[in-house]
Scaffold this motif. Structure first.
Motif, PDB file in Angstrom:
ATOM      1  N   UNK A   1     -11.464   8.427  -3.521  1.00 39.91           N
ATOM      2  CA  UNK A   1     -11.650   7.412  -4.565  1.00 39.91           C
ATOM      3  C   UNK A   1     -10.994   6.095  -4.197  1.00 39.91           C
ATOM      4  N   UNK A   2      -9.726   6.170  -3.758  1.00 41.80           N
ATOM      5  CA  UNK A   2      -8.965   4.937  -3.582  1.00 41.80           C
ATOM      6  C   UNK A   2      -9.079   4.310  -2.205  1.00 41.80           C
ATOM      7  N   UNK A   3      -9.545   5.060  -1.207  1.00 42.74           N
ATOM      8  CA  UNK A   3      -9.867   4.408   0.063  1.00 42.74           C
ATOM      9  C   UNK A   3     -11.066   3.484  -0.126  1.00 42.74           C
ATOM     10  N   UNK A   4     -12.072   3.978  -0.840  1.00 38.96           N
ATOM     11  CA  UNK A   4     -13.245   3.142  -1.142  1.00 38.96           C
ATOM     12  C   UNK A   4     -12.849   1.984  -2.051  1.00 38.96           C
ATOM     13  N   UNK A   5     -12.031   2.275  -3.055  1.00 36.55           N
ATOM     14  CA  UNK A   5     -11.581   1.244  -3.998  1.00 36.55           C
ATOM     15  C   UNK A   5     -10.795   0.145  -3.283  1.00 36.55           C
ATOM     16  N   UNK A   6      -9.937   0.528  -2.335  1.00 34.73           N
ATOM     17  CA  UNK A   6      -9.130  -0.455  -1.615  1.00 34.73           C
ATOM     18  C   UNK A   6      -9.966  -1.398  -0.768  1.00 34.73           C
ATOM     19  N   UNK A   7     -10.993  -0.846  -0.115  1.00 35.71           N
ATOM     20  CA  UNK A   7     -11.877  -1.684   0.702  1.00 35.71           C
ATOM     21  C   UNK A   7     -12.597  -2.709  -0.171  1.00 35.71           C
TER      22      UNK A   7
ATOM     23  N   UNK B   1      -2.367  -6.027   5.005  1.00 38.07           N
ATOM     24  CA  UNK B   1      -1.358  -5.159   5.634  1.00 38.07           C
ATOM     25  C   UNK B   1       0.029  -5.312   5.015  1.00 38.07           C
ATOM     26  N   UNK B   2       0.401  -6.537   4.615  1.00 35.38           N
ATOM     27  CA  UNK B   2       1.700  -6.749   3.984  1.00 35.38           C
ATOM     28  C   UNK B   2       1.781  -6.028   2.644  1.00 35.38           C
ATOM     29  N   UNK B   3       0.689  -6.081   1.889  1.00 42.59           N
ATOM     30  CA  UNK B   3       0.657  -5.380   0.613  1.00 42.59           C
ATOM     31  C   UNK B   3       0.763  -3.871   0.824  1.00 42.59           C
ATOM     32  N   UNK B   4       0.097  -3.378   1.848  1.00 41.55           N
ATOM     33  CA  UNK B   4       0.152  -1.946   2.155  1.00 41.55           C
ATOM     34  C   UNK B   4       1.571  -1.532   2.535  1.00 41.55           C
ATOM     35  N   UNK B   5       2.274  -2.387   3.278  1.00 41.63           N
ATOM     36  CA  UNK B   5       3.670  -2.103   3.639  1.00 41.63           C
ATOM     37  C   UNK B   5       4.539  -1.955   2.394  1.00 41.63           C
ATOM     38  N   UNK B   6       4.317  -2.816   1.412  1.00 42.41           N
ATOM     39  CA  UNK B   6       5.095  -2.744   0.174  1.00 42.41           C
ATOM     40  C   UNK B   6       4.804  -1.436  -0.562  1.00 42.41           C
ATOM     41  N   UNK B   7       3.543  -1.038  -0.577  1.00 40.94           N
ATOM     42  CA  UNK B   7       3.166   0.201  -1.261  1.00 40.94           C
ATOM     43  C   UNK B   7       3.790   1.423  -0.596  1.00 40.94           C
ATOM     44  N   UNK B   8       4.039   1.326   0.708  1.00 39.45           N
ATOM     45  CA  UNK B   8       4.591   2.465   1.437  1.00 39.45           C
ATOM     46  C   UNK B   8       6.005   2.816   0.989  1.00 39.45           C
ATOM     47  N   UNK B   9       6.684   1.890   0.339  1.00 38.49           N
ATOM     48  CA  UNK B   9       8.064   2.137  -0.089  1.00 38.49           C
ATOM     49  C   UNK B   9       8.163   2.452  -1.583  1.00 38.49           C
ATOM     50  N   UNK B  10       7.033   2.816  -2.218  1.00 41.13           N
ATOM     51  CA  UNK B  10       7.034   3.055  -3.663  1.00 41.13           C
ATOM     52  C   UNK B  10       7.761   4.334  -4.071  1.00 41.13           C
ATOM     53  N   UNK B  11       7.978   5.255  -3.131  1.00 41.23           N
ATOM     54  CA  UNK B  11       8.579   6.539  -3.502  1.00 41.23           C
ATOM     55  C   UNK B  11       9.979   6.328  -4.076  1.00 41.23           C
ATOM     56  N   UNK B  12      10.766   5.486  -3.421  1.00 44.95           N
ATOM     57  CA  UNK B  12      12.147   5.260  -3.855  1.00 44.95           C
ATOM     58  C   UNK B  12      12.204   4.595  -5.233  1.00 44.95           C
ATOM     59  N   UNK B  13      11.469   3.485  -5.493  1.00 44.60           N
ATOM     60  CA  UNK B  13      11.468   2.920  -6.844  1.00 44.60           C
ATOM     61  C   UNK B  13      10.992   3.903  -7.909  1.00 44.60           C
TER      62      UNK B  13
ATOM     63  N   UNK C   1       2.696  12.626  -6.765  1.00 44.67           N
ATOM     64  CA  UNK C   1       1.562  11.705  -6.820  1.00 44.67           C
ATOM     65  C   UNK C   1       1.807  10.477  -5.940  1.00 44.67           C
ATOM     66  N   UNK C   2       3.011   9.914  -6.018  1.00 39.40           N
ATOM     67  CA  UNK C   2       3.319   8.726  -5.217  1.00 39.40           C
ATOM     68  C   UNK C   2       3.302   9.063  -3.721  1.00 39.40           C
ATOM     69  N   UNK C   3       3.755  10.258  -3.349  1.00 45.15           N
ATOM     70  CA  UNK C   3       3.710  10.660  -1.932  1.00 45.15           C
ATOM     71  C   UNK C   3       2.265  10.701  -1.448  1.00 45.15           C
ATOM     72  N   UNK C   4       1.374  11.276  -2.269  1.00 48.02           N
ATOM     73  CA  UNK C   4      -0.047  11.334  -1.899  1.00 48.02           C
ATOM     74  C   UNK C   4      -0.610   9.931  -1.727  1.00 48.02           C
ATOM     75  N   UNK C   5      -0.276   9.038  -2.667  1.00 50.80           N
ATOM     76  CA  UNK C   5      -0.800   7.671  -2.592  1.00 50.80           C
ATOM     77  C   UNK C   5      -0.179   6.888  -1.444  1.00 50.80           C
ATOM     78  N   UNK C   6       1.062   7.222  -1.079  1.00 53.26           N
ATOM     79  CA  UNK C   6       1.693   6.577   0.075  1.00 53.26           C
ATOM     80  C   UNK C   6       0.973   6.975   1.357  1.00 53.26           C
TER      81      UNK C   6
END
Length: 412
Positions: A103-109, A190-202, A349-354
């Motif tokens: 769902x979200x790979x298509x949504x992201x593109x 890519x910068x936005x994706x980098x920020x999303x990669x650190x969502x687990x801690x917040x 859920x956040x791990x899956x989305x990361x």
């Protein structure tokens, strides 16, 4: 400079757009808050009748647990899941993982295309769509109609949550979506994706704030390892482009911080509602999107953006189809989101989305032949090592807890 041009300049900046949106949302939030306080202080529940209006008010303010005309309870999905085997839960997790990724790979593109690319119609005219609020609206209205239709034709668990509580995560969900779209105007994808990669801690920090959750030490360690591994992989797969740092601005960083904060609150508040009231994932989806539609409609109508966005959609048919597919992916993805949070919790859920962020970049590398460096490969290894470690430690912890429970039972 005329007053109209000053207003237009303010609205065109991200800060001005944010202020205008918040003012529009307040036309829903403030009257709603005052009404809820009035009904609670006047003890409306003690004099409520059995009419439609009375039932609606008690459901919104107190929850349907106070309703005298409720149907027979249906076992909640949460309790049903607890009785399932580990193998079944593993298959369910795989199903959620695949559904979220698709769902979200298509949504992201499509999201990147709509916010960064130009549209051209058959006449040759070119346009660039800029209204993030309208995209949030089209995503939420389809999701709400889908959830409402499903609830109308299926038997659901008894709904006991006060409806107004959905407004909190609805507001934070809208704000996180707005920040996500708006950030693409100031930072690269890519910068936005980098920020999303650190969502687990917040998300874990917000879990302590919202629900008072306690995490084991290995959960913090693996969260840091996953974030570090994803950062290594994403940097290793995008450093050849050399564009992320040069186009990142202070505004972009502020918006990304807002996105991570709102997103972390949303998943944790939804997890708290699931824990307290045991509603189904579709009930959650319907309630959240109901308020999302109210908020975005109020903002679009008061700002006069509806007509502009609809005119853009009619002028550029390709935008209409992109928006439709984007909305379908968003609605489908929401079904998987709420189900995943209700069964496995916000952190899983956040791990899956990361991981999804990494797959998005990996897919881009494969399709467009972008090189992946040694650092990127090490990042992938680190992520999967951390995930394996998290699963192993969770399994060992459950075994220890079961042994202790068995020993305590034997003593009694």
């Amino acid at each position: 400079m005329s007053e109209n041009s000053m207003v237009m300049d303010l609205a065109n900046s991200w800060l001005g757009s944010l202020v205008l949106n918040l003012l529009c949302y307040s036309t829903i939030l403030i009257p709603g808050y005052l009404l809820i306080q009035y009904f609670k202080k006047s003890k409306y529940i003690e004099r409520a009748g059995s009419g439609v209006v009375s039932r609606l008010i008690t459901s919104c303010v107190y929850g349907q647990s106070y309703d005298k005309l409720m149907t027979t309870d249906v076992p909640s999905s949460k309790s049903a899941v607890g009785e399932r085997s580990a193998a079944t839960k593993c298959l369910q997790l795989c199903f959620c993982f695949i559904g979220l990724q698709a769902s979200y790979l298509t949504w992201g593109v499509l999201q990147e295309k709509i916010m960064t690319k130009e549209y051209q119609n058959f006449r040759g005219s070119i346009g660039h769509f800029k209204d993030s609020q309208f995209l949030v609206f089209v995503n939420r209205i389809l999701a709400f109609m889908l959830a409402a239709a499903y609830l109308g034709f299926t038997r659901q668990p008894r709904h006991t949550a006060p409806i107004y509580k959905y407004s909190y995560c609805s507001f934070s969900n809208i704000m996180s979506s707005w920040c996500q779209y708006e950030a693409l105007k100031y930072v690269t994808f890519p910068t936005q994706v980098l920020a999303k990669a650190s969502k687990i801690i917040p998300t874990m920090i917000m879990g302590k704030i919202v629900s008072g959750k306690k995490y084991e030490y290995f959960e913090y360690v693996t969260a840091v390892l996953i974030s570090a591994g994803m950062t290594m992989f994403l940097l290793g797969s995008t450093e050849s482009k050399g564009s992320s740092s040069s186009t990142t601005t202070i505004s972009g960083v502020i918006i990304l911080i807002g996105y991570m904060s709102f997103d972390a609150f949303t998943s944790n508040w939804q997890g708290e509602l699931f824990s307290q009231h045991k509603m189904s994932s579709v009930q959650m989806m319907c309630g959240v999107n109901l308020f999302s539609c109210l908020f975005t409609t109020a903002a679009l109508v008061q700002q006069g953006s509806f007509s502009v966005s609809l005119n853009f959609m009619l002028t550029y048919p390709a935008f209409f189809w992109d928006s439709l597919i984007l909305s379908i992916c968003s609605a489908t993805g929401q079904l998987f989101i709420y189900h995943t949070i209700s069964v496995f919790g916000p952190v899983v859920f956040i791990i899956i989305m990361t991981i999804r962020q990494g797959l998005a970049i990996l897919l881009s590398c494969i399709i467009y032949s972008h090189p992946v460096t040694v650092v990127g490969i090490l990042g992938i290894v680190l992520v999967f090592t951390a995930i394996f470690l998290r699963v192993y430690c969770s399994h060992r912890l459950k075994q220890i807890q079961q042994r202790r429970a068995g020993a305590d039972t034997a003593k009694v």
